[in-house]
Every structure is written in C-alpha cells, then in structure tokens.
Design an enzyme around this catalytic site. Structure first.
Site, PDB file in Angstrom:
ATOM      1  N   ALA A  50     -28.807  93.313   7.408  1.00  0.00           N
ATOM      2  CA  ALA A  50     -27.536  92.701   7.798  1.00  0.00           C
ATOM      3  C   ALA A  50     -27.629  92.280   9.260  1.00  0.00           C
ATOM      4  O   ALA A  50     -28.499  92.763   9.993  1.00  0.00           O
ATOM      5  CB  ALA A  50     -26.429  93.730   7.632  1.00  0.00           C
ATOM      6  N   GLU A  73     -32.445  95.713   0.211  1.00  0.00           N
ATOM      7  CA  GLU A  73     -31.436  95.844  -0.862  1.00  0.00           C
ATOM      8  C   GLU A  73     -31.388  94.577  -1.729  1.00  0.00           C
ATOM      9  O   GLU A  73     -31.264  94.669  -2.946  1.00  0.00           O
ATOM     10  CB  GLU A  73     -30.065  96.159  -0.260  1.00  0.00           C
ATOM     11  CG  GLU A  73     -30.026  97.614   0.238  1.00  0.00           C
ATOM     12  CD  GLU A  73     -28.724  97.971   0.919  1.00  0.00           C
ATOM     13  OE1 GLU A  73     -28.401  97.318   1.933  1.00  0.00           O
ATOM     14  OE2 GLU A  73     -28.037  98.876   0.445  1.00  0.00           O
TER      15      GLU A  73
END
Ligand SMILES: C/C=C(\C)C(=O)SCCNC(=O)CCNC(=O)[C@H](O)C(C)(C)COP(=O)(O)OP(=O)(O)OC[C@H]1O[C@@H](n2cnc3c(N)ncnc32)[C@H](O)[C@@H]1OP(=O)(O)O
Length: 731
Positions: free
Chosen positions: A60, A104
């Site tokens: 992120a 992820e």
C-alpha cells in the site's frame, strides 16, 4: 497508474507507479478498471499481473495512511477479490519485491511465479499494523499457520526460493530470465485447468489443529522480541482466526484488528519511523551544502587505528563495504588478537551464508595489518578508534597528518570529544570529521557522523556516503560534548542513579523500562557493557569518587549533583556480566539476579547521607529518565546540533535500542503532548534547582508550548526558526 496490453490472448496489467509501484489510490482504480476489461474481453484467456520498472508492487502507499484518500475505493482487498474470483487464470509475475499489499494481490492470483532474486513478505507489522487485504487469512492457507505466524508477526522478507519450498511460489525463474515472457507462457498453459483449489479462500489451513500450541509458542517469542509492541500480538490473534473461523469471519477479525492498530499511537510512531529512516540520508548543513550538491570522494582504502573492541568492529564494517582495510595496532599481542577476531568473524559470516566463499576470501585479502603509521600512507580515509583521551587522540592526529596523503580524510570514532580540537593539530581541518560508531560496531545499525566547524562539503558527503555503503542508518550532527546521542543519554543515566539514591533499586527501575518497551533496562545494559567503561570515562574527566580532594562532598562535583554509586560499584570489582557481578549478580547464566550486596551498598549510602527512602512510582521513574533527555533534545535542536527531531529519534532507535513503537524520545514527547512534558519538567526544575541544570526547561520547548501547544512534530523546526530569525525574538 497501470499499463494494459494483450499479448497472444494474455492480458498483461503492469503497475506503473515509480519508484516502488506502491498501490496508491489512482493505481488501485486503474488496476480494477483493467481487470474488468480483461475479464470481459472475449479474446483474453488469462491475465498476468506484474510491476513495471524496478519491482512488483511493494505494498500500500504508506504516504496515504491516516489520510482520507486511503479509504477511497477500490481497496486493495477489492482487487484481491476480483483477481481470485476471475474466471480466467490470473498469474502474478514477481520481480524485485512483492511485499505487503503487493504480496496480498499476488495471493489473490491463482498462480505466482517469481524471479529467483526477488523477495516476498508481509512486513506490515513493522509499521505497527497488519496485512489488511486478506493476507492474514490467505497466507496461512498456503504456507501453514506456523510459517505464516513467523512471517507476519516478524515482518521479514523471504527469498523466492523459500517461498517456492513452502508452496507459495509456483515457479522460480532463473537469473537472466524474462519474467514477463515466462508469465505469458505460464498463463497460456494454465488455461482450461480447474481454478477451484487455486482460490486460496476456498482451502483450509493445513496445520489448523496445532493452533493453540503454535499461538503459545509465537506469543512467547514476540513478547520477548518486540516487548511492548501491540501489532505482533494482534497479528497473531487475527491469524489464529484463519484456523478457527470461516474465511469471511476471519476477514472480519482482520478488519477489526486493523481498526484497533490504526487507531493506536504505535502505528503512527512506526510509520513516522519508516519515513524518518529515509529522511536522515537527505542531510543538509543550512546555507553551506546538502546531500544533493556535495560530491563524495572515492574511498578505496581505509585505515583503522586501534584494534580494541571498537576498532575490530569498524574494520569489519569497512571490509563488508568492500574497502581495502589497513588495521594499525602497535601492540603485537593486541594486533594478533584483533586480526584473529576479524578473520574469525568473516568465517562466521561465511558459515551463516551471510557472505559466499568468494566474498569471504576477498575480505580476508583486503585486511592488511600494519604495525606503524607509515603503513597508512595510501589510505583515502582513516578512522582512529583508540581510548577516549584528547591527549592521545591529538598525538595520533599529528602522526596521521604526517603520513597520510594530503587528500586523506582523518576521522575520529570519539563518542564525546571535541572534533575541532583534534582538527586544530592538523593542517587539514577541512578534512577532519567524527564517525561515531556504536558498540559492537559491526552489529549496531547507527553511525553518528560529526561535522567539524571546518569540515568541507566533500568531507561531509564522503563520511555520509561511507555510512550508506556500510548500510548503516547514518545521521549527520554538529560538534559538542557527547554530540547528540551521548549528550542526551547522560541525563538518562544520571537520573537512574539519582533514583537509586532516593528509594528505588536497580530491578525496579529496569522493570519500568522493560514495560516501556526496552529490551533491557539501564542497569542490565550497564552490566552488559561493563561498569568499567563509564568509570574510565569519568576518571578521564576527573569525576570519580577517588579523584576528589579530601573534604569534597560525596554527592557534588562543583556545583552539580553527582551520584557516586556507579563509582562505588566499580571500586568493589563489580565490573558487570564479565565479572559475573555488577548491578546484579549472575549465577551460571546471563540472567540478572538482584544482589543483596548491591542493595546493602545503596542502603548504607542512603543512611550515610540521611536520605529517607521513598516509594517511587513507575510513572515518576519513566518521567525522570526520559523527560530530561527530551528536554536536552530540544536544546540540541535549538543549537542546530541536530537538524530535525527525527534525526534524534533515529539516533536513539538505532544506537540505543529505543523501542520503535514509541517513535523515539522526541516523537514520544509529541505523543504525550509537549505541554504535559513541559509541565513535569518545570515542576522538577522547581524541586531540583540549579544543581540539576538538565531540568532547566529548554527555551525551544517552552516557546513551542506557549505559542503552539502541541504542534505537529514536522513543524517544530520551521515554527521556531521563523520566530528566532525575527529581530528582538529573544530566543
Ligand atoms: C494495510 C497495509 C498494507 C496493505 C501494506 O501494504 S503496508 C506496506 C507494506 N510494504 C512495506 O512496508 C514495504 C515498504 N518499503 C520498503 O521496505 C522498501 O522501500 C523496499 C524494501 C521495498 C525497497 O528498499 P530500498 O530499495 O532501500 O528503497 P527505499 O526504501 O529507499 O524506497 C525508495 C522510495 O520509495 C518510497 N517507498 C517505499 N515503499 C513505499 C510505500 N509502500 N509507500 C510509499 N512510499 C514508499 C520510500 O519512502 C522512498 O521514498 P524517498 O525517500 O525516495 O522519497
């Protein structure tokens, strides 16, 4: 952004967000758009997801955290879900690093292939958070609970080879291969195969039955290794859900855990630390030079003077950085022992596979022991690492001045002494600087570089660059007694002894520090480093108990409060762990045991001075140890010795093992609130008075509180400097 192309019926979606392909909001939006496009395009039979440039997405966008943009959809989890649900095979093609949200999304893909030199991991815990896009639920389903707990609660990076051995990576592409081409071929071959078991949310955790024993094992380990940190514990609790609950319920537990962690001051402190670590390399000497315009000298050969504990460690750092390293030690016995230690350490690194055979032999060949100063005539930079005595250091600098080539930089590893005074005995003060390594130098991550008044931009750039080559967190500071770290730390140590005088015992103080998050308390550290070290430094400064003329009050040096307890300890032969007795006693192990003899020494001292011992609360203990250090931090900033509060915090995190989840002393003060910190300092100053000047409230701290309350830590310097530069500011 992302780039989209279709090659041979395979849609290739490449994340393009330099430098690290972080999954920022605009990237997430375009990823989802292209995924939908690929899904609906009948000519596309499979989908490859990769990163453009240096790497696969590393996670992120950390800059978005705690900002509203991080909440804007689509989330990373939306992308992971879309990849997993896709009816067409999805393949993650990993090069560089697939970390955090990057891994992820790879876990959302049906297959993962990776370059052999790539790294994978879920390092969110290091930011005080957890993998919040399903990683806590999917990873255990592939690599098992035990491994997932290890990976997620410690946040390590792992090689593609390890990933493949655990079933996470389906194919490793050898060095030199083209990951994109391999992925396209892999994708073509996957068409038509069943995707059921490739959707990780469908499968169960292989070692789920062992969940309780694994939880107990990992909880014990993390509470020891990351004392006081919330994130590793929440990570483990959430991973536990993957074994006990359905995938959807597990996701909900992940969401709740994330919510708790994001709201904690610890995650803010750790995110601050992430950027602080990178910020310190962007050094500047205002109005003189900075990291962008100063050019470092090329350093091929380094000299190290002295082969004691520090010299040996520094030599290892130089060898690891690929330097030809001349080690000067005139005492034959000390030289033999030093060289043996260094070669032994190189061999240990080789055995641990930290270096390969070729690197080991290069390092051994690059180590050149010399026994006279002429041996240093070819070095580009020399670091003296002898005993902390100005007289001795000046003599060494005079000798170095004579033998070293005029272009050579002369650096001192002093931990306290005046760099300008050393420079004054040379004809090249512009080439003199401090390079303060922390013991053990080859282990500790910090290098505190000291610029002298006359150090040239090239000299500063060179020592900063050398620190980077040694892979150290390298912080540039100004010259004063003790520089930043030891100048501030002196008050932490002094207060700990004052606390003993007033009513505490070593374990009581240490327990408070352990609860705060330190791996060891102040007295445990004292025993580990050896109580003789501090004694010799105090003796050099004429401070020890035995050096005082008859009639000198035991608890004063000049007009300042002084505690002689540390001197008494040394004089009793209690040199610490190596003598199996110091502040504690040690019976066959390194476990510190409170010793009645030390208690008696403290009790006798109190009686002699009519001190009525009182109960000292944990809160007071912590404030007494930390707040004077913070107060001095503001003085250090005011004087320009440190340029930014994060420079100080990095010095303490990497040089003094300050718990990362507090951010460091300055960030901790900001978390508590500067008004509260100042209030305690002012109250203590009233009580302590002039004999304890470290409690005198710093001008900068006082001004910030009076005018801005608890301003953002990023604004401290700007606000204060603006005011200070105004005429009649009185600051
Ligand atoms: C919920 C949370 C989720 C889903 C997450 O994904 S949290 C993020 C998890 N990922 C990480 O924690 C990885 C962070 N990055 C690194 O560890 C390193 O950057 C690296 C190992 C990937 C590469 O190291 P290196 O080659 O030394 O490069 P730098 O660290 O110096 O980085 C270069 C610049 O990129 C900026 N950067 C790196 N990662 C991110 C990120 N995830 N978000 C935003 N910015 C990132 C870094 O700050 C450097 O910027 P500058 O200093 O050059 O301005």
């Amino acid at each position: 952004m992302a780039k989209y192309s279709v090659e041979n019926e395979v849609a290739v979606i490449a994340v393009d967000n330099p430098p690290m392909n972080a999954l920022s909001h605009h990237v997430r939006k375009s990823l989802l758009k292209y995924l939908k496009e690929a899904e609906s395009d009948e000519k596309v039979t499979s989908i490859v997801l990769c990163g453009d440039g240096r790497t696969f997405p590393v996670g992120a966008d950390i800059k978005e955290f705690h900002k509203s943009v991080s909440k804007l959809g689509p989330t990373i989890l939306d992308i992971v879900d879309a990849l997993e649900k896709s009816k067409k095979p999805t393949i993650a093609a990993i090069h560089g690093n697939a970390l955090g949200g990057g891994l992820e999304i790879a876990l959302g893909c049906h297959y993962r292939i990776a370059m052999t030199n790539s790294k994978v991991g879920l390092p969110e815990v290091k930011l005080g958070i957890l993998p919040g896009a399903g990683g806590t639920q999917r990873l255990p389903r592939v690599i098992g609970l035990d491994n997932a707990m290890q990976w997620i609660a410690y946040g390590g990076h792992h090689s593609a080879g390890i990933g493949a051995s655990l079933g996470l990576i389906d194919r490793v592409v050898p060095q030199g291969g083209n990951i994109r081409e391999h992925a396209i071929l892999f994708a073509k071959a996957a068409v038509g195969k069943s995707l059921g078991q490739r959707r990780l949310s469908n499968i169960s955790v292989p070692d789920a039955a062992k969940v309780e024993s694994l939880m107990a094992k990992h909880l014990k380990e993390v509470s020891k290794k990351s004392r006081g940190a919330l994130a590793p514990i929440v990570c483990l609790q959430v991973i536990k859900s993957s074994a006990l609950l359905s995938y959807q319920e597990g996701l909900e537990s992940e969401r709740q855990g994330m919510f708790t962690l994001l709201a904690s001051s610890q995650s803010r402190a750790q995110i601050y630390s992430f950027f602080a670590e990178r910020q310190v390399s962007k050094w500047s000497v205002p109005g003189v030079t900075n990291y962008q315009n100063a050019v470092p000298m090329k350093v091929k050969a380094v000299g190290v003077v002295g082969l004691g504990t520090m010299g040996r460690g520094i030599a290892i750092c130089c060898l690891r950085a690929g330097k030809i390293t001349y080690v000067l030690e005139m005492n034959t016995k000390a030289q033999t022992a030093g060289v043996k230690y260094i070669r032994g350490y190189i061999e240990t690194m080789r055995k641990r596979k930290q270096i390969n055979d070729q690197q080991s032999s290069m390092m051994n060949n690059a180590l050149i022991p010399v026994d006279n100063y002429n041996g240093l005539k070819n070095v580009d930079l020399v670091i003296e690492a002898v005993f902390e005595s100005m007289k001795i250091k000046k003599e060494i600098f005079k000798k170095l001045e004579k033998v070293c080539k005029p272009s050579a930089i002369l650096a001192s590893n002093t931990s306290t002494l005046n760099i300008d005074e050393m420079a004054s005995v040379t004809k090249r003060p512009q080439k003199v600087a401090g390079m303060h390594f922390f013991a053990p130098a080859h282990i500790m991550m910090l290098l505190e570089n000291i610029r002298g008044e006359k150090s040239s931009p090239e000299t500063i750039a060179t020592i900063m660059d050398l620190g980077k080559q040694m892979r150290k967190t390298t912080v540039l500071v100004g010259n004063c007694h003790g520089f930043v770290g030891n100048r501030m730390f002196a008050y932490y140590t002094a207060e700990s002894s004052f606390l003993l005088e007033e009513g505490a015992y070593p374990k009581q103080v240490d327990d408070v520090l352990l609860d705060y998050g330190f791996a060891m308390g102040r007295f445990q550290v004292g025993d580990l480093s050896g109580t003789d070290i501090g004694y010799k430094i105090r003796r050099e400064r004429g401070l020890t108990h035995k050096q005082q003329p008859a009639g000198t009050p035991e608890r004063k040096r000049g007009d300042r409060r002084y505690s002689p307890l540390d001197d008494f300890l040394y004089e009793k032969g209690r040199y610490g762990l190596k003598a199996r007795k110091g502040w504690y006693k040690y019976e066959g192990s390194r476990t510190p045991i409170p010793d009645p003899e030390v208690r008696k020494m403290i009790d006798d001292f109190r009686k002699r001075h009519n001190i009525n011992p009182r109960h000292i609360s944990p809160e007071e203990t912590l404030q007494r140890m930390i707040f004077p250090l913070v107060n001095e931090g503001f003085n250090v900033l005011d004087e320009g010795i440190a340029a930014n509060p994060w420079d100080i915090d990095m010095i303490f995190q990497h040089g003094y093992a300050w718990p990362r989840h507090t951010g460091g002393p300055m960030y901790y003060a900001y978390t508590i609130g500067l008004p509260q910190v100042l209030k305690v300092i002012e109250e203590r100053w009233k009580l302590a008075g002039a004999s304890e000047p470290h409690w005198k409230p710093s001008k900068m701290l006082t001004w910030l509180v009076e005018h801005h309350g608890n301003p953002d830590i990023n604004d401290w310097i700007k606000l204060y400097k603006e005011r200070k530069s105004q005429p009649n500011s009185n600051l």
